[in-house]
Design a protein around this motif. Structure first.
Motif, PDB file in Angstrom:
ATOM      1  N   LEU A  22       0.834  -1.215   0.000  1.00 30.63           N
ATOM      2  CA  LEU A  22       0.000   0.000   0.000  1.00 30.63           C
ATOM      3  C   LEU A  22       0.863   1.257   0.000  1.00 30.63           C
ATOM      4  CD1 LEU A  22      -2.855  -0.595   2.607  1.00 30.63           C
ATOM      5  CD2 LEU A  22      -3.091  -0.379   0.132  1.00 30.63           C
ATOM      6  N   CYS A  23       1.928   1.205   0.793  1.00 29.48           N
ATOM      7  CA  CYS A  23       2.745   2.402   0.988  1.00 29.48           C
ATOM      8  C   CYS A  23       3.578   2.751  -0.242  1.00 29.48           C
ATOM      9  CB  CYS A  23       3.628   2.255   2.225  1.00 29.48           C
ATOM     10  SG  CYS A  23       2.627   2.172   3.725  1.00 29.48           S
ATOM     11  N   ALA A  24       3.582   1.834  -1.217  1.00 30.13           N
ATOM     12  CA  ALA A  24       4.270   2.162  -2.480  1.00 30.13           C
ATOM     13  C   ALA A  24       3.574   3.336  -3.155  1.00 30.13           C
ATOM     14  CB  ALA A  24       4.290   0.938  -3.396  1.00 30.13           C
ATOM     15  N   ASP A 148      -6.697   7.481  -0.323  1.00 28.90           N
ATOM     16  CA  ASP A 148      -7.012   8.041   0.998  1.00 28.90           C
ATOM     17  C   ASP A 148      -6.293   7.257   2.084  1.00 28.90           C
ATOM     18  OD1 ASP A 148      -8.069   9.051   3.312  1.00 28.90           O
ATOM     19  OD2 ASP A 148     -10.120   8.322   2.957  1.00 28.90           O
ATOM     20  N   ARG A 149      -5.264   7.865   2.658  1.00 26.50           N
ATOM     21  CA  ARG A 149      -4.475   7.106   3.648  1.00 26.50           C
ATOM     22  C   ARG A 149      -5.238   6.875   4.948  1.00 26.50           C
ATOM     23  NH1 ARG A 149       0.263  10.981   6.142  1.00 26.50           N
ATOM     24  NH2 ARG A 149      -1.117  12.559   7.031  1.00 26.50           N
ATOM     25  N   GLY A 150      -6.318   7.619   5.137  1.00 29.93           N
ATOM     26  CA  GLY A 150      -7.125   7.441   6.344  1.00 29.93           C
ATOM     27  C   GLY A 150      -7.995   6.199   6.306  1.00 29.93           C
ATOM     28  N   THR A 151      -8.307   5.683   5.108  1.00 24.86           N
ATOM     29  CA  THR A 151      -9.184   4.503   5.019  1.00 24.86           C
ATOM     30  C   THR A 151      -8.541   3.318   4.277  1.00 24.86           C
ATOM     31  OG1 THR A 151     -10.207   5.449   3.031  1.00 24.86           O
ATOM     32  CG2 THR A 151     -11.366   5.802   5.123  1.00 24.86           C
ATOM     33  N   ALA A 152      -7.697   3.613   3.271  1.00 27.19           N
ATOM     34  CA  ALA A 152      -7.164   2.523   2.434  1.00 27.19           C
ATOM     35  C   ALA A 152      -6.451   1.428   3.233  1.00 27.19           C
ATOM     36  CB  ALA A 152      -6.246   3.091   1.352  1.00 27.19           C
ATOM     37  N   PRO A 153      -5.710   1.774   4.317  1.00 28.35           N
ATOM     38  CA  PRO A 153      -5.024   0.689   5.038  1.00 28.35           C
ATOM     39  C   PRO A 153      -5.962  -0.184   5.859  1.00 28.35           C
ATOM     40  CG  PRO A 153      -4.007   2.840   5.466  1.00 28.35           C
ATOM     41  CD  PRO A 153      -5.315   3.102   4.798  1.00 28.35           C
ATOM     42  N   ILE A 154      -7.161   0.275   6.133  1.00 30.22           N
ATOM     43  CA  ILE A 154      -7.985  -0.339   7.171  1.00 30.22           C
ATOM     44  C   ILE A 154      -8.824  -1.520   6.695  1.00 30.22           C
ATOM     45  CG2 ILE A 154      -9.952   0.144   8.713  1.00 30.22           C
ATOM     46  CD1 ILE A 154      -8.693   2.882   9.181  1.00 30.22           C
ATOM     47  N   PHE A 155      -9.362  -1.416   5.482  1.00 35.03           N
ATOM     48  CA  PHE A 155     -10.378  -2.394   5.082  1.00 35.03           C
ATOM     49  C   PHE A 155      -9.817  -3.551   4.254  1.00 35.03           C
ATOM     50  CE2 PHE A 155     -12.492   1.530   6.113  1.00 35.03           C
ATOM     51  CZ  PHE A 155     -13.506   1.085   6.929  1.00 35.03           C
ATOM     52  N   GLY A 156     -10.451  -4.711   4.408  1.00 41.05           N
ATOM     53  CA  GLY A 156     -10.063  -5.894   3.654  1.00 41.05           C
ATOM     54  C   GLY A 156     -11.303  -6.652   3.212  1.00 41.05           C
ATOM     55  N   ASP A 157     -11.139  -7.595   2.302  1.00 43.34           N
ATOM     56  CA  ASP A 157     -12.264  -8.374   1.763  1.00 43.34           C
ATOM     57  C   ASP A 157     -12.295  -9.768   2.384  1.00 43.34           C
ATOM     58  OD1 ASP A 157     -12.700  -6.199   0.102  1.00 43.34           O
ATOM     59  OD2 ASP A 157     -11.461  -7.035  -1.515  1.00 43.34           O
TER      60      ASP A 157
END
Ligand code: COA
Length: 339
Positions: A22-24, A148-157
């Motif tokens: 993600l951090c890429a 969006d760094r506030g949400t992209a790291p948080i959710f998974g499928d």
């Protein structure tokens, strides 16, 4: 009469997305994400793969765990349905060869598993069904803005499914009582503004002329949500323990919705539940909304963290706002590892 947990199964898409992946493209770090959320990696659906696929896979595993080829109803909790219309559940029932059973979706975001469990138990209590396949399934990464760094790291499928059958309240696996609640005055803290009827009626159609691109994605106010999550889950857990006549010290395993490991630990601290009673799998899957609690239960059962006879407290909180809790004694059911 009671609804009794008779089977459990889960499904995760194969695609692993690490924090470094993600951090890429995101202004964040593995260290920030791990320390602020407890998440190390999450899964993401492959192009073309959707909630229905994950739901059907988890549903098949739950049926296998229950040793059943048929149920009387299918309920899917999801906030990332394949389409605005129709519901996912009838397609899942069809895919699993369950015949013309009643099937519908319910939308209650991260508390979807608790709301759905109560609905499914209600169908059994009312005599609508003797057995229900209930699935929490999400491809919610498709709803999250990758920038969006506030949400992209948080959710998974992922997806988690249970089979409930009619039984008696004193059996292991009997679910309930429940505590459920909501506060719509705080609906905007976690919302996808565009795509629904409100945006369509305001802009004259579905194309979204004049709608900012970010509005098609989840918008989240993390700090106030954090405070609400801890307060609501703690109060709901206390209420349900009270109703069940359990003391906090009776709880062997706390299976709390995995939104942020700090939230789960803060709730446990408020309840004065020791750390070794708290189940955690967010490090490997992130926040999978309605799939979170059943995936957590499957993980805990496979790791020997959850054993037959254990007294389990389930609690969840999410958009709406909405929250819910229930309790059960863990039944002796086979559970396959979710890979
Ligand atoms: N990487 C690096 N920095 C980040 C970041 C990221 N991915 N996301 C936010 N930041 C920054 C912020 O910009 C802020 O910087 P500033 O202090 O310069 O303004 C700082 O980190 C702290 O942000 P904040 O939002 O206060 O962090 P937090 O400790 O509250 O953690 C959440 C953010 C989202 C992890 C946390 O609030 C949370 O989990 N909230 C609840 C979410 C939830 O439950 N949602 C679903 C309901 S089920």
């Amino acid at each position: 009469m009671a609804a009794v947990l008779a089977g459990l199964g889960g499904a995760l898409p194969a695609g692993v997305v690490t924090n470094d992946d993600l951090c890429a493209t995101l202004d964040s770090t593995d260290e920030w994400i791990r320390t602020r959320t407890g998440i190390g990696e999450r899964r993401r659906v492959a192009p073309g793969q959707s909630t229905r696929d994950l739901a059907a896979e988890a549903g098949a595993r739950a049926l296998k765990s229950a040793g059943r080829g048929a149920v009387d109803a299918v309920v899917v909790a999801t906030t990332s349905a394949d389409r605005l219309c129709p519901a996912v559940a009838p397609e899942v029932a069809h895919q699993l060869g369950l015949g013309p059973v009643p099937a519908y979706d319910l939308t209650s975001a991260c508390s979807g598993f608790l709301y759905g469990l109560a609905a499914a138990a209600g169908h059994i209590a009312s005599g609508v069904a003797e057995s229900v396949l209930f699935i929490g399934a999400e491809a919610f990464t498709t709803m999250v803005n990758p920038a969006d760094r506030g949400t992209a790291p948080i959710f998974g499928d992922g997806a988690g499914a249970v089979v409930l059958r009619r039984g008696t309240p004193d059996e292991p696996g009997a679910v309930g009582p429940f505590d459920l609640g909501s506060d719509g005055s705080l609906a905007d803290l976690l919302a996808i503004p565009a795509g629904g009827a409100r945006q369509r009626s305001a802009t004259g159609g579905p194309r979204g002329d004049g709608v900012p691109a970010e509005d098609w994605y989840l918008r989240m106010e993390g700090r106030p949500l954090y405070v609400q999550a801890v307060a609501r889950m703690t109060a709901s857990a206390r209420a349900v323990l009270d109703r069940a006549g359990w003391a906090v010290s009776d709880v062997d395993v706390f299976a709390g919705h995995q939104a942020n490991v700090r939230i789960v630990r803060a709730v446990a601290e408020e309840l004065e539940l020791p750390d070794d009673r708290v189940a955690v799998n967010i490090d490997r899957v992130g926040n999978t909304l309605a799939a979170s609690v059943p995936l957590l239960l499957a993980d805990a059962a496979v790791r020997g963290r959850l054993n037959p006879g254990d007294r389990v407290l389930l609690s969840a909180f999410g958009a709406g706002l909405s929250w819910g809790s229930t309790v059960l004694r863990w039944p002796d059911i086979p559970v396959e590892e979710v890979r």
